[in-house]
Design a protein around this motif. Structure first.
Motif: not given
Length: 361
Positions: A132-136, A139-151, A158-161, A168-170
């Motif tokens: 689980g990732a929080v704050g900075v 990943a900087a390139d992960l889009p801000a919308s919830t459930w967006s994904k970056l490989d 995966v962006r979380l609320p 936050r992100a997984l």
């Protein structure tokens, strides 16, 4: 907002209960927390997405490479057997993140329905590292919308609320792709350039590799009011009882799946009598059953015989007491003090949700 489903006012807000959760701003929280309670099911083959589409509450047939989906697995009565955050790791490969204590029985259940489908299901938990990732640390390139994904190489983000202003992100790191831990994965991606999600500077790298206390992640997860099903809740709840229709976990436009008729009827005939609510327990004491745990009964002062709900997930509040996500009868969220475990148990105070509920119509 979907115009076909106008927002339903949160009863907790309508009755304006006292805000008993301690005022707290998680200033400076950032880093990575391991997620040992999460597991991974891999679905691989030409029919991987279509098979899951026919089994789960969300649309996996149209799942893109840049998004993830929250979804429920239900029985024929619409009661949840498990829930997942799913995403593609290639045209014929889908990973499902779920509660690890439910994984063996969930995998066995899904395998019963494979039949002639060209899909192979397996437990991939030992091949993946989940964080689980929080704050900075996100990943900087992960889009801000919830459930967006970056490989990014072996990494999937995966962006979380967001909670309390914190992103936050997984993070899922596949070990069999050569990434044994997040720091190594970041170093590998940094070498490939910004297009693959490389870290912009050394300060960000250090922040992303920094540990986050698991208790902090647990509290943020509860306060997001978006959680995965765990063992004590199996076959107790339909998806709407966890607000899944309001947080992107149910598609009402897709075809049939087990329990679909019950889930749709609950939504469109105005029969929803139970929802998920946040609550705070200010004084948990030291006795047995004094702190909320998943599966524990919740009582309303109007009825000492029958519980009005159940604890879904709970975590210690950093400033004291315990916050919990409850699945309650909507009539119980009327601003009165609820009780934990027994009619005279520890007090629970319902708090406003961080999102709007969709109306049942």
């Amino acid at each position: 907002m979907n115009p076909d489903h106008p927002p339903l006012q949160d009863p907790a807000s309508a009755h304006q209960p006292p805000t008993t959760s301690p005022d707290f701003v998680p200033d400076g929280w950032s880093g990575l927390a391991p997620l040992p309670a999460w597991g991974v099911i891999a679905a691989e083959g030409p029919d991987a997405a279509s098979f899951l589409h026919n089994q789960l509450s969300n649309d996996f047939a149209l799942l893109g490479q840049a998004e993830a989906r929250l979804a429920a697995l239900c029985n024929a009565k619409g009661r949840m057997l498990a829930s997942f955050i799913g995403f593609k790791r290639g045209p014929e490969r889908v990973l499902l993140l779920c509660a690890r204590d439910l994984l063996p029985q969930t995998l066995q259940h899904l395998q019963r329905f494979v039949l002639r489908a060209k899909v192979r299901l397996s437990d991939a938990s030992d091949r993946c590292s989940l964080w689980g990732a929080v704050g900075v640390a996100v990943a900087a390139d992960l889009p801000a919308s919830t459930w967006s994904k970056l490989d990014a190489g072996a990494q999937t983000w995966v962006r979380l609320p967001a909670v309390a202003g914190l992103g936050r992100a997984l993070l899922c790191v596949e070990r069999d792709m050569g990434a044994h831990d997040p720091a190594l994965a970041y170093a590998q991606s940094e070498a490939t350039g910004p297009a693959s999600g490389a870290i912009a500077d050394q300060a960000r790298f250090q922040a992303q590799a920094a540990p986050l206390p698991p208790a902090h992640w647990d509290w943020l997860q509860v306060r997001s009011a978006v959680v995965l099903l765990s063992r004590p809740l199996v076959e107790l709840l339909v998806p709407q009882m966890l607000n899944y229709e309001s947080v992107g976990g149910v598609s009402f436009k897709k075809g049939c799946y087990p329990g679909q008729e019950v889930v749709a009827r609950s939504q469109f005939r105005g029969t929803l009598k139970r929802r998920a609510y946040l609550a705070h327990c200010p004084n948990t004491g030291t006795g047995t059953g004094s702190a909320p745990i998943a599966g524990q009964a919740v009582f309303h002062p109007s009825d000492a015989e029958q519980p009005c709900g159940v604890v879904v997930q709970a975590a210690a509040h950093p400033a004291g007491g315990v916050d919990a996500l409850l699945s309650l009868q909507t009539s119980a969220a009327d601003g009165q003090t609820l009780r934990l475990g027994t009619p005279d148990g520890a007090a629970l105070h319902v708090l406003p949700l961080p999102y709007e509920l969709l109306a049942d119509v």
